[in-house]
Design a protein around this motif. Structure first.
Motif, short mmCIF file in Angstrom:
data_model
loop_
_atom_site.label_atom_id
_atom_site.label_comp_id
_atom_site.label_asym_id
_atom_site.label_seq_id
_atom_site.Cartn_x
_atom_site.Cartn_y
_atom_site.Cartn_z
N TRP A 35 0.87 -1.16 0.00
CA TRP A 35 0.00 0.00 0.00
C TRP A 35 0.92 1.23 0.00
O TRP A 35 2.01 1.20 0.59
N THR A 47 -1.78 10.35 6.05
CA THR A 47 -2.26 9.15 6.74
C THR A 47 -2.59 8.09 5.69
O THR A 47 -2.85 8.41 4.53
N ILE A 48 -2.57 6.84 6.11
CA ILE A 48 -2.98 5.74 5.24
C ILE A 48 -3.61 4.66 6.11
O ILE A 48 -3.08 4.34 7.19
N THR A 49 -4.75 4.13 5.66
CA THR A 49 -5.44 3.08 6.41
C THR A 49 -5.25 1.75 5.69
O THR A 49 -5.57 1.62 4.51
N ILE A 91 1.35 4.31 14.58
CA ILE A 91 0.07 3.60 14.43
C ILE A 91 -0.98 4.25 15.33
O ILE A 91 -0.71 4.55 16.49
N ASN A 151 -2.44 7.14 15.92
CA ASN A 151 -2.49 8.59 15.99
C ASN A 151 -1.09 9.14 15.80
O ASN A 151 -0.12 8.37 15.73
N THR A 176 -8.46 -3.09 11.12
CA THR A 176 -7.79 -2.12 10.27
C THR A 176 -6.76 -1.34 11.09
O THR A 176 -6.82 -1.32 12.32
N ALA A 177 -5.83 -0.71 10.41
CA ALA A 177 -4.80 0.09 11.09
C ALA A 177 -4.54 1.34 10.27
O ALA A 177 -4.39 1.28 9.04
N THR A 178 -4.52 2.49 10.92
CA THR A 178 -4.23 3.76 10.26
C THR A 178 -2.84 4.23 10.68
O THR A 178 -2.54 4.30 11.88
N TYR A 209 0.16 7.20 10.60
CA TYR A 209 0.28 8.66 10.57
C TYR A 209 1.74 9.03 10.29
O TYR A 209 2.65 8.57 10.99
#
Length: 347
Positions: free
Chosen positions: A210, A232-234, A269, A271, A315-317, A319
């Motif tokens: 990704w 950011t990317i999720t 991860i 925030n 899921t994981a976002t 930053y």
């Protein structure tokens, strides 16, 4: 003959019997016959009346089967807990129903064939025994649900048959696939030493990639933020626990004098101040601003460690942020050719 009526001082037993009126006369004489103290009255049947109201529910019967005679029945010493039980007393061919206080007999209760019962449906079950043993068969259970068990002695080994079609791997004796061990997309079979079988496991290959392209980064000039969110990317949920592996590049150039100020880039991860899983060290030189981002973890990582791990099916976002780590000078973030690539490493 006298007209003086005969008066009986004692009771008279009266029996009434219906007689069909096949002619339909408008007036009918109902005969009365008196013999000693027994009186018989024949009454012509009238038209059928309306259907009466429903009666009380029948008493429940708890059928107990046959019992030899009255002596055996009395020897049961029944109580209130046995209300509703009934036996057939073989000696007098009567059903005796227990009310909790005494028995109600139903004389000559058996004598005619009953209704045809349900047809027995035999279910077969076969068992093999070593060659030379005796064959056997027996019927077990109660009708209409009975089983026919047949024992077959093994015969001689026959000639080899034709080759069959290839079987499924999941049907092999050393493969365990069930509701607790399901197959899923990109799963492989791995040996489970405790179960001594191959079981489904997520593929150990890297998932992804990704990426965040240059147009998805937020840049700017003359920035003074101590930390600035750049992108950011999720990452979608994965079927296994996994750890993000990141790599990338971006330009962050200080505007102060050489050696007086510096900005780095972090990847975390959850925030902007979450667990760190990537980092890039900037330069304190105002003429050099290239920052290479690579995997970097807050805590030590080793086999079995949970550092930077994202749980399965979550899921994981991530930053990406610029951080001033030296001095107070302003800085510029350029997004030309900037990128961040993320892989999912199964753990």
């Amino acid at each position: 003959m006298t007209d003086t009526p005969i008066i009986h001082e004692n009771d008279v037993m009266i029996s009434m019997r219906g007689v069909a009126d096949s002619i339909g006369l408008p007036h009918t004489v109902n005969p009365v016959e008196l013999v000693d103290r027994d009186m018989l009255i024949e009454l012509r049947q009238g038209p059928a009346g309306p259907i009466g109201p429903d009666g009380a529910s029948a008493w429940p019967w708890d059928w107990q089967g046959d019992i030899a005679d009255q002596a055996a029945l009395q020897a049961l010493r029944l109580g209130a807990a046995d209300v509703g039980k009934a036996w057939r007393v073989v000696s007098d061919n009567a059903i005796h129903y227990w009310t909790g206080v005494g028995f109600i007999p139903f004389a000559e209760a058996f004598g005619r064939p009953g209704a045809t019962g349900a047809t027995t449906r035999l279910v077969g079950a076969a068992t093999t025994v070593p060659a030379g043993a005796a064959a056997a068969a027996e019927i077990t259970g109660d009708a209409p649900r009975q089983q026919l068990r047949i024992v077959f002695p093994r015969g001689d080994i026959g000639d080899p048959g034709d080759p069959g079609q290839a079987g499924r791997i999941q049907d092999a004796a050393d493969v365990l696939i069930d509701d607790q061990h399901r197959l899923a997309q990109d799963f492989v079979l791995a040996w489970d030493a405790a179960r001594q079988k191959f079981v489904p496991r997520p593929s150990p290959k890297l998932g992804g990639p990704w990426a965040i392209g240059q147009g998805q980064f937020a840049g700017g000039a003359h920035l003074s933020d101590e930390k600035k969110l750049l992108a950011t990317i999720t990452i979608p949920a994965q079927p296994m626990d996994w750890r993000p592996v990141v790599g990338g590049w971006i330009q962050v150039r200080t505007e102060g004098s050489a050696g007086q100020s510096r900005c780095d880039v972090s990847v975390s991860i959850g925030n902007i101040d979450g667990e760190r899983i990537g980092y890039g060290h900037g330069s304190a030189s105002p003429i050099w601003g290239s920052v290479s981002i690579c995997a970097d973890y807050t805590n030590p990582v080793q086999p079995g460690s949970r550092t930077g791990v994202v749980a399965a099916n979550q899921t994981a976002t991530l930053y990406v942020a610029a951080r001033r780590t030296l001095g107070t000078a302003r800085y510029t973030v350029r997004t030309d050719d900037a990128q961040l690539i993320v892989y999912a490493l199964p753990v």
